[in-house]
Design an enzyme around this catalytic site. Sequence first.
Site, PDB file in Angstrom:
ATOM      1  N   SER A 157      50.568  43.447  43.604  1.00 43.79           N
ATOM      2  CA  SER A 157      50.044  42.291  42.863  1.00 43.79           C
ATOM      3  C   SER A 157      49.041  42.816  41.842  1.00 43.79           C
ATOM      4  O   SER A 157      48.113  43.532  42.213  1.00 43.79           O
ATOM      5  CB  SER A 157      49.328  41.330  43.816  1.00 43.79           C
ATOM      6  OG  SER A 157      50.243  40.875  44.778  1.00 43.79           O
TER       7      SER A 157
ATOM      8  N   SER B 119      39.951  48.090  50.037  1.00 42.06           N
ATOM      9  CA  SER B 119      40.113  46.897  49.211  1.00 42.06           C
ATOM     10  C   SER B 119      40.104  47.313  47.747  1.00 42.06           C
ATOM     11  O   SER B 119      39.724  48.436  47.415  1.00 42.06           O
ATOM     12  CB  SER B 119      38.997  45.891  49.479  1.00 42.06           C
ATOM     13  OG  SER B 119      37.854  46.272  48.768  1.00 42.06           O
ATOM     14  N   LYS B 120      40.521  46.378  46.888  1.00 45.73           N
ATOM     15  CA  LYS B 120      40.637  46.720  45.463  1.00 45.73           C
ATOM     16  C   LYS B 120      39.284  47.069  44.852  1.00 45.73           C
ATOM     17  O   LYS B 120      39.217  47.681  43.799  1.00 45.73           O
ATOM     18  CB  LYS B 120      41.296  45.574  44.706  1.00 45.73           C
ATOM     19  CG  LYS B 120      42.716  45.376  45.212  1.00 45.73           C
ATOM     20  CD  LYS B 120      43.697  44.871  44.201  1.00 45.73           C
ATOM     21  CE  LYS B 120      45.088  44.990  44.822  1.00 45.73           C
ATOM     22  NZ  LYS B 120      46.175  44.446  44.143  1.00 45.73           N
ATOM     23  N   SER B 121      38.203  46.689  45.536  1.00 44.29           N
ATOM     24  CA  SER B 121      36.889  46.991  44.955  1.00 44.29           C
ATOM     25  C   SER B 121      36.288  48.272  45.530  1.00 44.29           C
ATOM     26  O   SER B 121      35.161  48.628  45.217  1.00 44.29           O
ATOM     27  CB  SER B 121      35.945  45.813  45.198  1.00 44.29           C
ATOM     28  OG  SER B 121      35.975  45.472  46.562  1.00 44.29           O
TER      29      SER B 121
ATOM     30  N   ASN C 117      46.266  42.235  40.590  1.00 43.22           N
ATOM     31  CA  ASN C 117      44.974  41.539  40.615  1.00 43.22           C
ATOM     32  C   ASN C 117      43.836  42.534  40.796  1.00 43.22           C
ATOM     33  O   ASN C 117      42.729  42.176  41.175  1.00 43.22           O
ATOM     34  CB  ASN C 117      44.958  40.453  41.700  1.00 43.22           C
ATOM     35  CG  ASN C 117      45.333  40.999  43.055  1.00 43.22           C
ATOM     36  OD1 ASN C 117      45.328  42.215  43.250  1.00 43.22           O
ATOM     37  ND2 ASN C 117      45.663  40.136  43.993  1.00 43.22           N
TER      38      ASN C 117
END
Length: 293
Positions: free
Chosen positions: A11, A262-264, A13
């Site tokens: 995804s 996580s993406k961060s 995002n």
Amino acid sequence: MPPPVFRFAPSPNGFLHLGHAYSALLNFDLARASGGRLLLRIEDIDATRCRPEYEAAIVDDLAWLGIAWEPEVRRQSDHLDLYRDAVERLAARGLVYPAFESRAEIARLVAAKETTAPWPRDPDGAPLYPGSAKLLSAEQRAQLIGSGAPYALRLDMEAARALAGELFWRELSLGPDGEAGMVAARPEAWGDVVIARKETPTSYHLAVVIDDALQGVTEVVRGADLFWSTSVHRLLQTLLDLPAPVYRHHPLLRDAEGRKLSKSTGATGLRELRAAGGTPSEIRAMVGLAASA
Ligand code: GLU
């Protein structure tokens, strides 16, 4: 026998981290080892969070890792009509109803129920939808929709389950609870799942089964966090008359504190690792995969 078909379905995002690199490389290696095909699908139905610059970065990072996929990339936002049709087919069989509560209202309804006994949670830990909107009459529904109220379309799990009967999927690796071989699907554990929203004609669950079928995917290799989502996928495949791939849910990579990436998570971001001089073979080693041939 036609070659097996794998897919990596990020995804857009956020930027990719080591966990995505592991999943993508695993798909690539398995496809190569079996003489199979690898497809790339961009799962961008959430217009509020997905951005073209993330998609471009994902494609760039995957190519840098040495992953090759078939040229035609499928973007879910290009196929919304297809998902809309599937929702209509389910609705025509009375398996879908609109629910108008906001997340905060659902939380309040659940809290009120929990004053007497614990309310069931889904496999991700979220409380099941209490089913209140199922009781609305056709006139009440039409009136609310006519007034412009936002809504989610939910699957009537009891009715869907009764129609589909017992369901299983073939799991090729150990799941979080140690399952292997044939796993009994338990879609009821998710309650009346959302399959579309007023502004988005699909949910992840619906789009993923339609696309896997249309792209001829035979082997779904993805993180163990989606293990129990497969229950809902088997149910939707059965209701929509779609073939079932086999599944291989791989363990999730964790950071030094044992948290899911996580993406961060800056330190494990592929962009950061690249900028710090990391090489594709170092990334392979970091995620525990053998050097590429
Ligand atoms: N788009 C999902 C994600 O990025 C993956 C879906 C799947 O592999 O089924 O988490």
